[in-house]
Design a protein around this motif. Sequence first.
Motif, mmCIF file in Angstrom:
data_model
loop_
_atom_site.group_PDB
_atom_site.id
_atom_site.type_symbol
_atom_site.label_atom_id
_atom_site.label_comp_id
_atom_site.label_asym_id
_atom_site.label_seq_id
_atom_site.Cartn_x
_atom_site.Cartn_y
_atom_site.Cartn_z
ATOM 1 N N VAL A 32 0.779 -1.325 -0.238
ATOM 2 C CA VAL A 32 -0.110 0.107 0.034
ATOM 3 C C VAL A 32 0.897 1.120 -0.208
ATOM 4 C CG1 VAL A 32 -1.834 1.263 1.168
ATOM 5 C CG2 VAL A 32 -1.908 -1.138 1.369
ATOM 6 N N SER A 33 0.613 2.142 -0.910
ATOM 7 C CA SER A 33 1.305 3.315 -0.810
ATOM 8 C C SER A 33 1.067 4.214 0.370
ATOM 9 C CB SER A 33 0.697 4.358 -2.094
ATOM 10 O OG SER A 33 1.382 5.552 -2.044
ATOM 11 N N ILE A 34 2.503 4.822 0.738
ATOM 12 C CA ILE A 34 2.291 5.912 1.946
ATOM 13 C C ILE A 34 1.846 7.096 1.556
ATOM 14 C CG2 ILE A 34 4.126 4.529 3.159
ATOM 15 C CD1 ILE A 34 6.263 6.668 2.410
ATOM 16 N N ASN A 35 1.888 7.411 0.216
ATOM 17 C CA ASN A 35 1.351 8.945 -0.160
ATOM 18 C C ASN A 35 -0.168 9.013 0.164
ATOM 19 O OD1 ASN A 35 0.626 10.902 -1.560
ATOM 20 N ND2 ASN A 35 1.368 10.135 -3.575
ATOM 21 N N PRO A 36 -0.457 9.886 1.126
ATOM 22 C CA PRO A 36 -1.868 10.162 1.213
ATOM 23 C C PRO A 36 -2.660 10.312 0.337
ATOM 24 C CG PRO A 36 -0.490 11.768 2.343
ATOM 25 C CD PRO A 36 0.316 10.713 1.698
ATOM 26 N N LYS A 37 -2.394 10.907 -0.934
ATOM 27 C CA LYS A 37 -2.916 11.203 -2.057
ATOM 28 C C LYS A 37 -3.387 9.959 -3.094
ATOM 29 C CE LYS A 37 -1.215 15.962 -2.578
ATOM 30 N NZ LYS A 37 -0.653 16.681 -3.330
ATOM 31 N N ALA A 38 -2.716 8.774 -2.670
ATOM 32 C CA ALA A 38 -3.031 7.807 -3.176
ATOM 33 C C ALA A 38 -4.273 7.234 -2.906
ATOM 34 C CB ALA A 38 -1.910 6.785 -3.298
ATOM 35 N N HIS A 39 -4.774 7.220 -1.481
ATOM 36 C CA HIS A 39 -5.841 6.695 -1.119
ATOM 37 C C HIS A 39 -5.780 5.212 -0.936
ATOM 38 C CE1 HIS A 39 -7.666 10.582 -1.020
ATOM 39 N NE2 HIS A 39 -7.243 10.825 -2.484
ATOM 40 N N GLY A 40 -4.738 4.682 -0.536
ATOM 41 C CA GLY A 40 -4.768 3.001 -0.426
ATOM 42 C C GLY A 40 -4.290 2.407 -1.459
ATOM 43 N N LYS A 41 -3.906 2.921 -2.626
ATOM 44 C CA LYS A 41 -3.566 2.359 -3.974
ATOM 45 C C LYS A 41 -2.280 1.439 -3.632
ATOM 46 C CE LYS A 41 -1.623 3.501 -8.358
ATOM 47 N NZ LYS A 41 -0.878 4.463 -9.083
ATOM 48 N N ARG A 42 -2.268 0.402 -4.284
ATOM 49 C CA ARG A 42 -1.011 -0.490 -4.211
ATOM 50 C C ARG A 42 0.098 0.110 -5.003
ATOM 51 N NH1 ARG A 42 -1.629 -4.355 -0.648
ATOM 52 N NH2 ARG A 42 -0.204 -5.711 -1.501
ATOM 53 N N VAL A 43 0.916 0.003 -4.541
ATOM 54 C CA VAL A 43 2.204 0.050 -5.514
ATOM 55 C C VAL A 43 3.515 -1.005 -5.448
ATOM 56 C CG1 VAL A 43 2.298 2.794 -5.046
ATOM 57 C CG2 VAL A 43 3.800 1.356 -3.561
ATOM 58 N N ASN A 44 4.148 -1.085 -6.595
ATOM 59 C CA ASN A 44 4.958 -2.368 -6.682
ATOM 60 C C ASN A 44 6.237 -2.148 -5.986
ATOM 61 O OD1 ASN A 44 3.292 -3.201 -8.761
ATOM 62 N ND2 ASN A 44 4.257 -2.187 -10.517
ATOM 63 N N VAL A 45 6.671 -3.307 -5.758
ATOM 64 C CA VAL A 45 8.185 -3.375 -5.035
ATOM 65 C C VAL A 45 8.965 -4.194 -5.981
ATOM 66 C CG1 VAL A 45 9.365 -4.445 -3.093
ATOM 67 C CG2 VAL A 45 6.848 -3.611 -2.827
ATOM 68 N N TYR A 46 10.240 -3.796 -5.992
ATOM 69 C CA TYR A 46 11.136 -4.248 -7.073
ATOM 70 C C TYR A 46 12.302 -4.750 -6.550
ATOM 71 C CZ TYR A 46 8.242 -1.099 -10.050
ATOM 72 O OH TYR A 46 7.082 -0.602 -10.478
ATOM 73 N N ARG A 47 13.124 -5.578 -7.190
ATOM 74 C CA ARG A 47 14.558 -6.001 -7.004
ATOM 75 C C ARG A 47 15.469 -5.516 -8.107
ATOM 76 N NH1 ARG A 47 15.658 -9.114 -3.076
ATOM 77 N NH2 ARG A 47 13.801 -10.283 -3.171
ATOM 78 N N LEU A 48 16.557 -4.751 -7.864
ATOM 79 C CA LEU A 48 17.663 -4.291 -8.729
ATOM 80 C C LEU A 48 18.123 -5.420 -9.419
ATOM 81 C CD1 LEU A 48 18.905 -2.002 -10.145
ATOM 82 C CD2 LEU A 48 20.364 -1.714 -8.491
ATOM 83 N N THR A 49 18.329 -5.755 -10.414
ATOM 84 C CA THR A 49 19.281 -7.044 -11.118
ATOM 85 C C THR A 49 20.535 -6.608 -11.146
ATOM 86 O OG1 THR A 49 19.077 -6.167 -13.605
ATOM 87 C CG2 THR A 49 17.165 -7.614 -12.457
ATOM 88 N N ALA A 50 21.607 -7.691 -11.317
ATOM 89 C CA ALA A 50 22.819 -7.322 -11.281
ATOM 90 C C ALA A 50 23.230 -6.399 -12.655
ATOM 91 C CB ALA A 50 23.649 -8.666 -11.123
ATOM 92 N N ALA A 51 22.519 -6.914 -13.630
ATOM 93 C CA ALA A 51 22.662 -6.063 -15.050
ATOM 94 C C ALA A 51 22.064 -4.734 -14.929
ATOM 95 C CB ALA A 51 22.095 -7.034 -16.178
ATOM 96 N N GLY A 52 21.047 -4.837 -14.073
ATOM 97 C CA GLY A 52 20.566 -3.336 -13.713
ATOM 98 C C GLY A 52 21.487 -2.545 -12.968
#
Length: 125
Positions: free
Chosen positions: A85-105
């Motif tokens: 869940v987004s911590i941005n109050p303007k997002a009103h509970g919208k879900r946001v992605n969580v990522y992992r940085l690749t070695a190539a990235g």
Amino acid sequence: MTTLTPDQAAARARRVLAALGPVPAWTTAVLDQAVLHLGRGGKPFGSNDLRLIVPADDCRSAGLYLHQLIELEKPVVLVKVDEVVSINPKAHGKRVNVYRLTAAGRRHLEARITARTQQRKAAAA
């Protein structure tokens, strides 16, 4: 409903992202450094983490920046691993992605940062 092939889906993503406009160069530089910092140890991170360390003006473009990394950059820079869940109050509970940085990235972002540094040095000379 038509199912898109992977190539068609990638082309569509490029068109949509191009229509949204580019992320400013300064913002890209700030976000490159933040993503590299957050992703270095292999820990997952997302927009919530960026929101805590990136200036608000640059954070407004973080979603577009992250989508560009996922959809347009080769090699693969980020891999989606979760949603929160987004911590941005303007997002009103919208879900946001969580990522992992690749070695190539990691190498890709380091190369972009190095290239920008060299361009600045050349411009100053």
